[in-house]
Scaffold this motif. Structure first.
Motif, PDB file in Angstrom:
ATOM      1  N   GLN A  52       0.798  -1.215   0.000  1.00 49.75           N
ATOM      2  CA  GLN A  52       0.000   0.000   0.000  1.00 49.75           C
ATOM      3  C   GLN A  52       0.838   1.275   0.000  1.00 49.75           C
ATOM      4  O   GLN A  52       0.545   2.214  -0.764  1.00 49.75           O
ATOM      5  N   PRO A  53       1.903   1.390   0.821  1.00 46.62           N
ATOM      6  CA  PRO A  53       2.716   2.610   0.738  1.00 46.62           C
ATOM      7  C   PRO A  53       3.322   2.831  -0.642  1.00 46.62           C
ATOM      8  O   PRO A  53       3.500   3.982  -1.072  1.00 46.62           O
ATOM      9  N   CYS A  54       3.636   1.754  -1.350  1.00 54.52           N
ATOM     10  CA  CYS A  54       4.175   1.902  -2.702  1.00 54.52           C
ATOM     11  C   CYS A  54       3.092   2.384  -3.665  1.00 54.52           C
ATOM     12  O   CYS A  54       3.345   3.253  -4.516  1.00 54.52           O
ATOM     13  N   ARG A  55       1.898   1.866  -3.542  1.00 58.85           N
ATOM     14  CA  ARG A  55       0.784   2.332  -4.375  1.00 58.85           C
ATOM     15  C   ARG A  55       0.560   3.822  -4.168  1.00 58.85           C
ATOM     16  O   ARG A  55       0.356   4.577  -5.132  1.00 58.85           O
ATOM     17  N   GLU A  56       0.629   4.261  -2.915  1.00 61.59           N
ATOM     18  CA  GLU A  56       0.424   5.673  -2.615  1.00 61.59           C
ATOM     19  C   GLU A  56       1.568   6.529  -3.157  1.00 61.59           C
ATOM     20  O   GLU A  56       1.343   7.621  -3.700  1.00 61.59           O
ATOM     21  N   ALA A  57       2.797   6.034  -3.024  1.00 61.33           N
ATOM     22  CA  ALA A  57       3.954   6.783  -3.510  1.00 61.33           C
ATOM     23  C   ALA A  57       3.923   6.916  -5.034  1.00 61.33           C
ATOM     24  O   ALA A  57       4.217   7.986  -5.587  1.00 61.33           O
ATOM     25  N   VAL A  58       3.565   5.831  -5.717  1.00 63.43           N
ATOM     26  CA  VAL A  58       3.465   5.876  -7.177  1.00 63.43           C
ATOM     27  C   VAL A  58       2.365   6.839  -7.599  1.00 63.43           C
ATOM     28  O   VAL A  58       2.534   7.646  -8.525  1.00 63.43           O
ATOM     29  N   ALA A  59       1.224   6.789  -6.916  1.00 60.27           N
ATOM     30  CA  ALA A  59       0.109   7.675  -7.259  1.00 60.27           C
ATOM     31  C   ALA A  59       0.499   9.138  -7.097  1.00 60.27           C
ATOM     32  O   ALA A  59       0.198   9.983  -7.963  1.00 60.27           O
ATOM     33  N   ASP A  60       1.175   9.475  -5.995  1.00 61.90           N
ATOM     34  CA  ASP A  60       1.601  10.861  -5.780  1.00 61.90           C
ATOM     35  C   ASP A  60       2.598  11.306  -6.845  1.00 61.90           C
ATOM     36  O   ASP A  60       2.546  12.439  -7.335  1.00 61.90           O
ATOM     37  N   THR A 317      10.998  -5.672  -3.203  1.00 61.50           N
ATOM     38  CA  THR A 317      11.586  -4.505  -3.867  1.00 61.50           C
ATOM     39  C   THR A 317      10.616  -3.328  -3.940  1.00 61.50           C
ATOM     40  O   THR A 317      11.040  -2.190  -4.140  1.00 61.50           O
ATOM     41  N   SER A 318       9.325  -3.589  -3.761  1.00 62.78           N
ATOM     42  CA  SER A 318       8.370  -2.477  -3.684  1.00 62.78           C
ATOM     43  C   SER A 318       8.670  -1.574  -2.492  1.00 62.78           C
ATOM     44  O   SER A 318       8.444  -0.360  -2.550  1.00 62.78           O
ATOM     45  N   THR A 319       9.171  -2.174  -1.417  1.00 62.55           N
ATOM     46  CA  THR A 319       9.512  -1.340  -0.261  1.00 62.55           C
ATOM     47  C   THR A 319      10.709  -0.443  -0.575  1.00 62.55           C
ATOM     48  O   THR A 319      10.799   0.672  -0.056  1.00 62.55           O
ATOM     49  N   TYR A 320      11.624  -0.929  -1.412  1.00 61.70           N
ATOM     50  CA  TYR A 320      12.759  -0.093  -1.812  1.00 61.70           C
ATOM     51  C   TYR A 320      12.275   1.089  -2.654  1.00 61.70           C
ATOM     52  O   TYR A 320      12.711   2.231  -2.442  1.00 61.70           O
ATOM     53  N   LEU A 321      11.392   0.794  -3.615  1.00 61.78           N
ATOM     54  CA  LEU A 321      10.891   1.866  -4.482  1.00 61.78           C
ATOM     55  C   LEU A 321      10.075   2.884  -3.708  1.00 61.78           C
ATOM     56  O   LEU A 321      10.092   4.077  -4.024  1.00 61.78           O
ATOM     57  N   THR A 322       9.393   2.423  -2.671  1.00 60.53           N
ATOM     58  CA  THR A 322       8.644   3.357  -1.831  1.00 60.53           C
ATOM     59  C   THR A 322       9.592   4.385  -1.223  1.00 60.53           C
ATOM     60  O   THR A 322       9.327   5.603  -1.250  1.00 60.53           O
ATOM     61  N   HIS A 323      10.713   3.915  -0.696  1.00 65.04           N
ATOM     62  CA  HIS A 323      11.696   4.829  -0.107  1.00 65.04           C
ATOM     63  C   HIS A 323      12.265   5.767  -1.175  1.00 65.04           C
ATOM     64  O   HIS A 323      12.395   6.987  -0.939  1.00 65.04           O
ATOM     65  N   LEU A 324      12.604   5.234  -2.344  1.00 66.07           N
ATOM     66  CA  LEU A 324      13.191   6.062  -3.395  1.00 66.07           C
ATOM     67  C   LEU A 324      12.240   7.161  -3.856  1.00 66.07           C
ATOM     68  O   LEU A 324      12.672   8.286  -4.147  1.00 66.07           O
ATOM     69  N   LEU A 325      10.944   6.860  -3.907  1.00 65.79           N
ATOM     70  CA  LEU A 325       9.969   7.847  -4.366  1.00 65.79           C
ATOM     71  C   LEU A 325       9.623   8.859  -3.282  1.00 65.79           C
ATOM     72  O   LEU A 325       9.540  10.066  -3.536  1.00 65.79           O
ATOM     73  N   THR A 326       9.401   8.387  -2.064  1.00 65.06           N
ATOM     74  CA  THR A 326       8.975   9.314  -1.004  1.00 65.06           C
ATOM     75  C   THR A 326      10.097  10.264  -0.576  1.00 65.06           C
ATOM     76  O   THR A 326       9.822  11.365  -0.110  1.00 65.06           O
ATOM     77  N   THR A 327      11.336   9.857  -0.754  1.00 67.35           N
ATOM     78  CA  THR A 327      12.462  10.747  -0.432  1.00 67.35           C
ATOM     79  C   THR A 327      12.857  11.633  -1.604  1.00 67.35           C
ATOM     80  O   THR A 327      13.665  12.556  -1.441  1.00 67.35           O
ATOM     81  N   GLY A 328      12.310  11.348  -2.781  1.00 66.87           N
ATOM     82  CA  GLY A 328      12.687  12.109  -3.972  1.00 66.87           C
ATOM     83  C   GLY A 328      13.988  11.647  -4.602  1.00 66.87           C
ATOM     84  O   GLY A 328      14.450  12.250  -5.585  1.00 66.87           O
ATOM     85  N   SER A 329      14.577  10.565  -4.093  1.00 65.20           N
ATOM     86  CA  SER A 329      15.866  10.112  -4.611  1.00 65.20           C
ATOM     87  C   SER A 329      15.774   9.652  -6.057  1.00 65.20           C
ATOM     88  O   SER A 329      16.667   9.946  -6.867  1.00 65.20           O
ATOM     89  N   LEU A 330      14.703   8.927  -6.386  1.00 67.23           N
ATOM     90  CA  LEU A 330      14.581   8.440  -7.757  1.00 67.23           C
ATOM     91  C   LEU A 330      14.324   9.596  -8.718  1.00 67.23           C
ATOM     92  O   LEU A 330      14.908   9.652  -9.813  1.00 67.23           O
ATOM     93  N   GLN A 331      13.473  10.523  -8.309  1.00 60.34           N
ATOM     94  CA  GLN A 331      13.200  11.679  -9.168  1.00 60.34           C
ATOM     95  C   GLN A 331      14.479  12.466  -9.436  1.00 60.34           C
ATOM     96  O   GLN A 331      14.730  12.905 -10.571  1.00 60.34           O
TER      97      GLN A 331
END
Length: 500
Positions: A52-60, A317-331
């Protein structure tokens, strides 16, 4: 460069290892697994629609990218289902939303991503894949509509005949799958890569996107859009700042058009979905993607049998992507590493094409007037007397010897024929084209790779001209005689080994 150096690979559609965010992923993994709560969620079965946190991070993230100024168009987590990547999810969507006895055709915009063909075949559609030619707008809508009408007419007659024989006069298609409350079967599927398409690099115009969604609604079709290159866009003019064009998407996706265009189907499934992936921006091995559609459509995808049994794919790995998106690191990685690198690589390759290939009669098969380009590939039309298969084989097995840089092996390119739709090749043939990739090979080798293609092509063109002058034939079609090998006669040469 030495005589034993490998061929330059302008075919492989992978990111160069130097562009992978290894340190960022390592930090994200450490952070996720250092939290007892996150680690437990990561290592257990996940909910069917995904973490769920990954779904929310992707949506944002998608809201910021596509709808930053329109609160009414906010992407919600309920529209997102986490997947194991675009390819895995294509198989899941076909399992849930098609039936080979009911779904009449898979319409594939061509030239097409060649590895998708087997996924359609695995779903039972061998013999029912149809090519839809591209045009300058992205898709030949008139052709598609005409062929869909003809397909429906034939299918209705065949279904009526079969039903009369089997059930004493009751018409209808044969269904192999049971009805499910979370699913439906579409009559048609339309598959495309709307932005920076693989292989052609074309981008569908906004009017074309609107027309395609309207057509899908008319014919009960699901448009599956592989939106895997949407975040890799940069100015066509190298003098224009990246910041001027890459902060937000320059076009709405087909799923956005379907959401906002009046007249949506009442069943709530919609007629378009966005098949997304982190493979091009975080690394293919991370195996995380997402699909966006209506809430009902997304839930249906999550109910594919493999997901319902095994839980959400890529849960860890969804938990990793959640961190990358919510911190702005991937962007940040996209904007400070990937976009500058790919923009530079693109312009390097196109400059080399201009220098070495255009004078030979090659042509950049790009859309005129584009201000934004992107993706991984460049699509080239060949001189009339060359065949792509022959050119690719000669590039792969030929002898190349550069006077300035020493002896080296050849170059691997993708012939256009591999992007033809199996069983419908006559509708859209591409043996007069090649695809070059600028993402995988070392940046310093891109221009040399194109130069080698030019050496081989020049030799083939000269031999064809010599044969014509001698009163001989060019060989069958656009090709030259089988087994022809080019030698650039400078200080000897190095015979190429088989490359696999």
């Amino acid at each position: 460069m030495t005589a034993t150096s490998p061929p330059i690979n302008l075919m492989r559609g992978w990111p160069n290892p130097s562009l992978l965010p290894v340190a960022l992923i390592k930090h994200a993994a450490t952070t996720a697994l250092s939290s007892p709560t996150i680690a437990a969620d990561a290592l257990l079965y996940g909910p069917d629609p995904g973490y769920q946190p990954c779904r929310e991070a992707v949506a944002d993230w998608l809201t910021t990218s596509y709808h930053p100024a329109d609160p009414a168009s906010k992407v919600t987590a309920d529209r997102i289902t986490i997947t194991g990547g675009a390819s895995q999810n294509l198989g899941c969507m076909l399992a849930v939303y098609t039936d080979p006895g009911y779904t009449r055709n898979i319409w594939i915009v061509a030239p097409a991503y060649m590895l998708a063909f087997r996924i359609f075949e695995d779903a039972g559609f061998q013999g029912n894949m149809r090519a839809v030619p591209e045009d300058d707008a992205g898709v030949d809508i008139a052709y598609l509509r005409r062929e869909m009408l003809a397909s429906d007419s034939r299918a209705e007659k065949e279904e009526e005949d079969v039903a009369i024989k089997a059930r004493g006069g009751v018409g209808g298609a044969v269904r192999y799958k049971p009805d499910q409350a979370w699913a439906k079967c579409y009559r048609h599927v339309i598959y495309c890569v709307p932005t920076s398409a693989n292989p052609s690099s074309r981008t569908m115009t906004l009017p074309c996107r609107h027309a395609l969604v309207k057509l899908a609604r008319e014919f009960d079709a699901l448009v599956i859009a592989d939106d895997v290159y949407d975040f890799l866009q940069w100015p066509a003019d190298s003098s224009v700042s990246l910041e001027a064009t890459t902060k937000t998407a320059h076009l709405p996706r087909l799923v956005d058009v379907d959401r906002e265009l009046p007249g949506a189907a009442a069943d709530g499934f919609g007629n378009a979905c966005s098949n997304g992936s982190f493979s091009k921006i975080a690394g293919p091995g991370i195996r995380v993607g997402w699909v966006e559609g209506t809430e009902r459509f997304g839930y249906g995808v999550s109910q594919a049998g493999t997901t319902a049994s095994g839980g959400a794919p890529s849960q860890l790995t969804s938990t990793y992507l959640t961190h990358l998106l919510t911190t702005g690191s991937l962007q940040k990685h996209i904007h400070t590493t990937l976009l500058p690198a790919y923009s530079r690589r693109y312009h390097t390759l196109t400059a080399a094409v201009t220098t070495y290939l255009l004078p030979l009669g090659f042509a950049l098969a790009a859309q005129p007037g584009r201000e934004v380009v992107g993706g991984y590939f460049i699509w080239l039309a060949l001189p009339e007397s060359l065949a792509a298969d022959a050119l690719a084989e000669n590039c792969r097995t030929g002898i190349i010897d550069s006077a300035n840089e020493g002896a080296g092996k050849g170059v691997v390119i993708a012939p256009g024929s591999i992007f033809e739709v199996p069983g419908d090749e006559h509708a859209a043939r591409f043996d007069g084209h090649i695809r070059l990739c600028f993402a995988w090979e070392e940046e310093s080798e891109l221009a040399e790779g194109v130069r080698r293609v030019g050496v081989v092509a020049r030799g083939m063109l000269e031999e064809a001209e010599d044969r014509r002058a001698a009163g001989g034939a060019d060989g069958e079609g656009r090709g030259l005689r089988e087994g022809y090998v080019v030698v650039e006669k400078r200080r000897g040469g190095v015979q190429l080994d088989e490359y696999k």
